[in-house]
Design an enzyme around this catalytic site. Structure first.
Site, PDB file in Angstrom:
ATOM      1  CG  ASP A 119      42.353  47.814   2.405  1.00 52.65           C
ATOM      2  OD1 ASP A 119      41.275  47.750   1.789  1.00 52.65           O
ATOM      3  OD2 ASP A 119      43.190  48.712   2.215  1.00 52.65           O
ATOM      4  CG  ASP A 127      40.110  47.673  -2.704  1.00 51.14           C
ATOM      5  OD1 ASP A 127      39.586  48.793  -2.872  1.00 51.14           O
ATOM      6  OD2 ASP A 127      40.849  47.405  -1.742  1.00 51.14           O
TER       7      ASP A 127
END
Length: 190
Positions: free
Chosen positions: A136, A150
């Site tokens: 991330d 995402d």
């Protein structure tokens, strides 16, 4: 090819569901590639724990590794999350093979691309196959750190909710309308 001189030429199109399946799978593969490319870039250019401001406090790049699900839920259950996400990806592909609606093909393509983007991390990143941590690196104020996969999953969820609330089915028909008034293959050829 013309059958006789003066007869119109016709174009043979694959059946609508095949075109929608191809659209969804192509979008999914493209989203997966974009996700993996951005994660590769993030790991190459960013240092964990050293955020980089891009647009003031609105957008920062902040490399981190997530062993859990969205919003770091389920940390410590990576193997179970990997198995569940793999099953979901299979169900998405199965549903894609039946879709006849362009908006549904787009939604399912984004969902597949996002789901498989994070699955690739789970299967092929450290600490072990099937237990890998998801990369991330995008951070907004008051929001968990996320990635391109995402964004695909979240966008798909919003689009699916809109389509479902408006009564659009994956076969291109709409709830509450007679089939002959809704499904217009001539208008939905591309």
């Amino acid at each position: 090819m013309q059958a006789e001189a003066g007869t119109p030429l016709t174009t043979v199109h694959p059946p609508l569901h095949r075109r929608r399946t191809a659209l969804a799978l192509t979008l999914g593969a493209g989203w997966l590639a974009l996700d993996q490319l951005t994660k590769w870039w993030a790991e190459r250019e960013l240092v964990q724990g050293e955020p980089v401001q891009v647009v003031g406090d609105l957008l920062r790049l902040h490399l981190t590794y997530n062993s859990g699900a969205a919003f770091s839920m389920g940390t410590g259950s990576t193997g179970l999350l990997t198995a569940f996400a793999s099953l979901i990806a299979i169900v998405i592909v199965w549903q894609i093979t039946k879709v006849r609606s362009r908006p549904w093909a787009i939604a399912l393509g984004l969902l597949l691309g996002g789901a498989t983007g994070n699955l690739v991390d789970r299967y092929f990143r450290d600490p072990a196959p099937g237990l890998g941590h998801v990369v991330d690196f995008l951070r907004l104020p008051n929001f968990p750190i996320f990635n391109v996969a995402d964004i695909g999953v979240s966008s798909a969820a919003v689009l699916i909710a809109i389509l479902a609330l408006r009564g659009y089915r994956t076969d291109g028909t709409r709830e509450g309308y007679a089939t002959e008034n809704v499904a217009h293959p001539a208008r939905d050829e591309s």
